[in-house]
Structure formats: C-alpha cells, structure tokens
Design a protein around this motif. Structure first.
Motif, PDB file in Angstrom:
ATOM      1  N   HIS A  69     -12.439 -18.644 -14.758  1.00 42.55           N
ATOM      2  CA  HIS A  69     -12.649 -19.460 -14.788  1.00 42.55           C
ATOM      3  C   HIS A  69     -13.739 -20.331 -15.644  1.00 42.55           C
ATOM      4  O   HIS A  69     -14.873 -20.382 -15.625  1.00 42.55           O
ATOM      5  CB  HIS A  69     -11.662 -19.944 -13.909  1.00 42.55           C
ATOM      6  CG  HIS A  69     -10.624 -21.820 -14.928  1.00 42.55           C
ATOM      7  ND1 HIS A  69     -11.685 -22.980 -14.483  1.00 42.55           N
ATOM      8  CD2 HIS A  69      -8.929 -21.512 -15.082  1.00 42.55           C
ATOM      9  CE1 HIS A  69     -10.806 -23.156 -15.212  1.00 42.55           C
ATOM     10  NE2 HIS A  69      -9.744 -22.957 -15.753  1.00 42.55           N
ATOM     11  N   GLU A 118      -5.854 -12.922 -18.712  1.00 47.42           N
ATOM     12  CA  GLU A 118      -6.157 -14.264 -17.876  1.00 47.42           C
ATOM     13  C   GLU A 118      -5.874 -14.051 -16.511  1.00 47.42           C
ATOM     14  O   GLU A 118      -6.459 -15.232 -16.136  1.00 47.42           O
ATOM     15  CB  GLU A 118      -4.651 -15.492 -18.692  1.00 47.42           C
ATOM     16  CG  GLU A 118      -4.313 -16.358 -17.844  1.00 47.42           C
ATOM     17  CD  GLU A 118      -3.019 -17.045 -17.966  1.00 47.42           C
ATOM     18  OE1 GLU A 118      -2.854 -18.660 -18.703  1.00 47.42           O
ATOM     19  OE2 GLU A 118      -1.726 -16.676 -18.595  1.00 47.42           O
ATOM     20  N   GLN A 150     -10.599 -20.961 -22.272  1.00 44.67           N
ATOM     21  CA  GLN A 150     -10.167 -20.356 -20.380  1.00 44.67           C
ATOM     22  C   GLN A 150     -10.645 -20.009 -19.522  1.00 44.67           C
ATOM     23  O   GLN A 150     -10.999 -19.797 -18.776  1.00 44.67           O
ATOM     24  CB  GLN A 150      -9.026 -19.981 -20.430  1.00 44.67           C
ATOM     25  CG  GLN A 150      -7.681 -20.406 -22.000  1.00 44.67           C
ATOM     26  CD  GLN A 150      -6.886 -21.805 -21.245  1.00 44.67           C
ATOM     27  OE1 GLN A 150      -6.788 -22.008 -19.887  1.00 44.67           O
ATOM     28  NE2 GLN A 150      -7.280 -23.275 -22.094  1.00 44.67           N
ATOM     29  N   ASP A 177      -5.529 -15.175 -24.378  1.00 44.28           N
ATOM     30  CA  ASP A 177      -6.188 -14.725 -22.851  1.00 44.28           C
ATOM     31  C   ASP A 177      -3.941 -13.981 -22.626  1.00 44.28           C
ATOM     32  O   ASP A 177      -3.747 -13.497 -21.839  1.00 44.28           O
ATOM     33  CB  ASP A 177      -5.050 -16.206 -22.298  1.00 44.28           C
ATOM     34  CG  ASP A 177      -3.978 -17.137 -22.720  1.00 44.28           C
ATOM     35  OD1 ASP A 177      -3.639 -16.463 -24.281  1.00 44.28           O
ATOM     36  OD2 ASP A 177      -4.033 -18.407 -22.369  1.00 44.28           O
ATOM     37  N   THR A 178      -3.796 -14.082 -23.929  1.00 44.51           N
ATOM     38  CA  THR A 178      -2.058 -12.878 -23.348  1.00 44.51           C
ATOM     39  C   THR A 178      -2.281 -11.489 -24.046  1.00 44.51           C
ATOM     40  O   THR A 178      -2.096 -10.274 -23.989  1.00 44.51           O
ATOM     41  CB  THR A 178      -1.226 -13.187 -24.555  1.00 44.51           C
ATOM     42  OG1 THR A 178      -1.460 -13.465 -25.868  1.00 44.51           O
ATOM     43  CG2 THR A 178      -0.905 -14.986 -24.012  1.00 44.51           C
ATOM     44  N   VAL A 195     -12.252 -15.948 -23.542  1.00 44.12           N
ATOM     45  CA  VAL A 195     -10.978 -16.021 -23.945  1.00 44.12           C
ATOM     46  C   VAL A 195     -10.503 -17.836 -24.146  1.00 44.12           C
ATOM     47  O   VAL A 195     -10.897 -18.118 -23.639  1.00 44.12           O
ATOM     48  CB  VAL A 195     -10.381 -15.536 -22.018  1.00 44.12           C
ATOM     49  CG1 VAL A 195      -8.726 -15.978 -22.456  1.00 44.12           C
ATOM     50  CG2 VAL A 195     -10.872 -14.592 -22.137  1.00 44.12           C
ATOM     51  N   ASP A 224      -6.758 -20.436 -25.244  1.00 43.48           N
ATOM     52  CA  ASP A 224      -5.253 -20.154 -25.024  1.00 43.48           C
ATOM     53  C   ASP A 224      -5.403 -20.044 -26.789  1.00 43.48           C
ATOM     54  O   ASP A 224      -5.721 -20.290 -27.495  1.00 43.48           O
ATOM     55  CB  ASP A 224      -5.255 -20.904 -24.243  1.00 43.48           C
ATOM     56  CG  ASP A 224      -5.837 -22.580 -25.063  1.00 43.48           C
ATOM     57  OD1 ASP A 224      -5.637 -22.558 -25.619  1.00 43.48           O
ATOM     58  OD2 ASP A 224      -5.752 -23.284 -24.184  1.00 43.48           O
ATOM     59  N   THR A 282      -2.307  -8.888 -18.384  1.00 38.69           N
ATOM     60  CA  THR A 282      -3.432  -9.927 -19.350  1.00 38.69           C
ATOM     61  C   THR A 282      -4.561  -9.691 -18.924  1.00 38.69           C
ATOM     62  O   THR A 282      -4.764 -10.595 -17.612  1.00 38.69           O
ATOM     63  CB  THR A 282      -2.365 -11.108 -19.861  1.00 38.69           C
ATOM     64  OG1 THR A 282      -1.889 -11.943 -18.595  1.00 38.69           O
ATOM     65  CG2 THR A 282      -1.186 -10.288 -20.016  1.00 38.69           C
TER      66      THR A 282
END
Length: 439
Positions: free
Chosen positions: A212, A207, A323, A294-295, A315, A317, A205
């Motif tokens: 970050h 994520e 994120q 994020d998935t 990205v 959540d 993914t």
C-alpha cells in the motif's frame, strides 16, 4: 423340458449377460478415465487411448449410446429368462426368473465389470474403445433423437443444458484432486499451496497483494545528494520511487546500484570533485516509472514483467491516483510462499501461535496468506487484509481490546496505530483455549 430350444435360450441369456457386463464396464472405464493420463498415453503412441480420448469428447453421446445398448441387452435377457422359466415351472417361473436374473445382472453384469474397470480405467478404456466406437456410430441416430427429446422436456421445467460444457473445469478438477490428496495425506500442504497459487494467478489482481502507498519508501528529488545516498544505504529496498513536491507525483525509480555507480564516479572518477557531487541530479540516472492499473491480473502482470525485463511497477486506480507498488517477487511469493533474505529478518514470524490457541498476526497480513499459513478458510470477498475484514464487519475503527465474532472466528484487536489496526489475535470458534492447551 430340456431340449435344443432350452440350450439356445440359455446360451443367448449368457451372451446377453456378457454384453451387459461389457457395456457396464465400458461406461465406468470411459467416464472414470483421466483425460490427462489418456493424453499421456496418446503421446506414447497408444491408438486405443486416442480413440478413448475422442470418444469422451462428447460424454452425452457416449453415455446415451452405452445406456441404450445396456438396457437393450438387459431387457432382452430378462424377457428370454422369463419365457424360459415360465416354460419350465409355469406361472411361478416369473418370480423365479426375476430373482435369478436380478442376482446374475447385479453380480456379473454390474458389480464385477465395474469393479474391474475402476481399478485401471485408462487401460480398460483403451481396450473397449474400438467396439464402443462402433456402438456409438450405430446408435447415433437414436441417441440424437433422445437427446433432443430430453432437452425439450427439461426446457419445459426451465432447465437449460449446454452440450459443450463440462461438469468440472480442468482447473477445478486439479484443485479438487489436490485438496483431496492433501486431506488423505498423499499431497504435502506446501506442494498443494504452490500449485493452487499458480492456478489462482489469473483470478487475482495486483490490488490484492500490492504494497500500500502508505508503506512505500520514497525519495524526494529535491533532497541533497548526500541525503539521498544515505537514504538508499539505510533502505532495505533495492529500488525506490522518486517524487517531486507531492508523493503522488512519481517522476522516476532509482536502482541502488545505478545510484552508487554514478556517485562513485563523481567521488573517485577522473572528473571527481565536491562541486560535481553537490550538483548531482538523481533524475539523470533514474528509470522511467512503470504504471499499471490496479485491476491487472497477477498472471498478466507476471508476463508483462518478464516481457519488459523489469521487476517493479507502480499501481494506480482508475483516476490515476497512486495506490501502491508491486514487484515480481510479490507475485512469485503467491506461488512459492514467503521469499526471505538477510534484509527480511522478521519475515518468517508474521504469524505466531500462542498456547491458548490464538494466532498473533499483523493487521496488514492478507487473508490469503493467513489461510495458507493456518489451513483455515477466512473469506476474502470484502477485504484483502485481515484487518480490513475486521473493519468491514465491525463497520467502525475498533479500539485495542475489542473482540468480534464473525465468519466462525474470534478477533481481538491487540494493537492500533492512528486509524490502522496493527496487530490482531485470531482464533477459530470451534477451537477452545482448553483444547488448544491439551493439544
């Protein structure tokens, strides 16, 4: 007594041994043949390869039919040999027939045909496919009955079978072949990593590889135009997110080329003036932000980048909180490795090997990148970064100098900034400093 019956029996035994060898060789050829190579042969017009490919679609029926035929001819050959030797040598003929038939079956009906078949299974499979196709058709009713009975017996012990499942998925076969080839020195590490990286995109993914949010460089929409220009010129990035009031409130993304073009027109164009430059609004040339969950898998996101003709996504959540960010380059690096340019002077030195056997790495290095660079196997089930693995296992924010032993590795915290581990020394426990120095 050697008479006509003797020669008929001997000829029958010989013919049955030939059939047994054919069945044994066919089983080996059809089960060992690469479906990929057979498909390539079909594309070139090979009818035999096409039949072999169709036959191997149902391995259970194939193996059942071949084993049934092989056992029939072996048992019949052994029975004829026992009768023949008993007639010639009396009761001792039973033991003699057992010894001779064991030797003949082992050499000429098992080892020899299987050795031949395994040397070039695709060619052998194409040659035997016409006869095996007939054998499967003839034995199909018996094999079907045996299949039902076997599944019933297995179900009594709680074993469930799926006739449509394969022992190994195609992707697992490719990965296994690449790892085997690398261990034998046939496949280069870089080639293996590229192919495996491409195969893994659907299982990973965004994520896992995103930058970050704590490391994202942003532009405040309320900043002075000259400050915005100076920030873009000093930045190593081409695209920068724009926020208003709160860094969580992303309202756009600016491309450095669009910003420079717009400001150049205000300074050198027909309507150039100092007043126009001071009244410049970055939102007039900014692009709309592109948010993704994020998935999202890397494979899906790469397709979205190509479809939308964009290289940059933010990205969020499940609650919509920012994120991080991800670019097309980040995904490509998972396949080809680190992509560097003149603005990434230290990109090739994210991991260094010391004389004492320790790997000096940055804490934010992903576990996957660490494994690819060192050819080790640090698990990434609980965290994406090496620092995350240390924090998860330690159940605390460690201090500089602390040492941890887990997953077969020695971790020493070499640097920390606030609550973030910045540098680590990592060494496999099976590699001692003395051994590393000798190596």
């Amino acid at each position: 007594m050697i008479d006509t019956a003797f020669w008929i029996s001997a000829a029958s035994i010989f013919a049955l041994l030939v059939l047994s060898g054919f069945f044994s060789g066919s089983e080996t050829a059809l089960t060992a043949a690469s479906r990929g190579k057979l498909r390539a042969a079909v594309d070139k017009g090979s009818k035999g390869a096409e039949r072999a490919l169709n036959i191997t679609e149902d391995n259970e029926r194939l193996i059942g039919s071949v084993l049934l035929g092989n056992n029939l001819v072996n048992i019949l050959a052994t029975s004829l040999a026992t009768a023949l030797f008993t007639r010639l040598f009396g009761e001792s003929g039973v033991a003699l027939a057992t010894l001779i038939m064991t030797f003949l079956v082992l050499i000429f009906a098992e080892v020899l045909p299987k050795t031949y078949a395994i040397t070039n299974p695709e060619v052998a499979a194409a040659r035997v496919s016409p006869i095996i196709q007939i054998v499967i058709l003839v034995f199909s009713p018996v094999v079907s009955a045996v299949r039902v009975f076997v599944r019933f017996v297995l179900s009594l012990f709680g074993v469930k079978t799926d006739p449509d499942s394969h022992i190994l998925a195609v992707r697992e076969e490719i990965a296994g072949a690449l790892n085997l080839g690398h261990s034998e020195g046939i496949v280069e590490k870089e080639d293996r990593d590229r192919i495996l990286g491409a195969l893994d995109l659907s299982d990973r993914t965004v994520e896992e590889i995103m930058l970050h949010r704590s490391s994202i460089e942003m532009i405040n929409v309320d900043s002075e135009p000259t400050d915005i220009l100076q920030q873009c010129l000093a930045s190593r990035y081409t695209r920068l997110p724009i926020y208003r009031d709160d860094p969580e409130n992303i309202i756009g993304v600016i491309h450095a080329k669009d910003l420079l073009r717009a400001m150049y027109n205000l300074m050198e164009g027909a309507d150039a003036s100092l007043k126009a430059l001071k009244s410049f609004k970055i939102t007039d040339v900014a692009m709309k932000p592109y948010f993704i969950p994020d998935t999202t898998s890397l494979d899906d996101q790469m397709r979205q980048f190509l479809r939308r003709r964009t290289h940059f996504a933010l990205v969020v959540d499940e609650y919509g909180a920012l994120q991080g960010l991800i670019t097309l380059e980040d995904i490509l690096e998972e396949i080809v490795g680190e992509i560097t340019d003149e603005f990434d002077p230290d990109a090739d030195h994210t991991i260094q090997v010391a004389d004492d056997g320790n790997y000096w790495i940055e804490g934010q290095m992903t576990v996957r990148d660490f494994n690819r660079a060192t050819d080790l196997n640090l698990p990434d089930d609980e965290a994406n970064t090496v620092a995350g693995v240390v924090i998860h296992e330690a159940q605390m924010i460690p201090t500089v100098g602390q040492v941890f032993l887990f997953h077969g590795f020695r971790f020493e915290v070499a640097g920390r900034e606030n609550n973030r581990i910045t540098h680590l020394k990592v060494r496999p426990l099976d590699v001692s400093p003395e051994a590393a120095q000798k190596g």
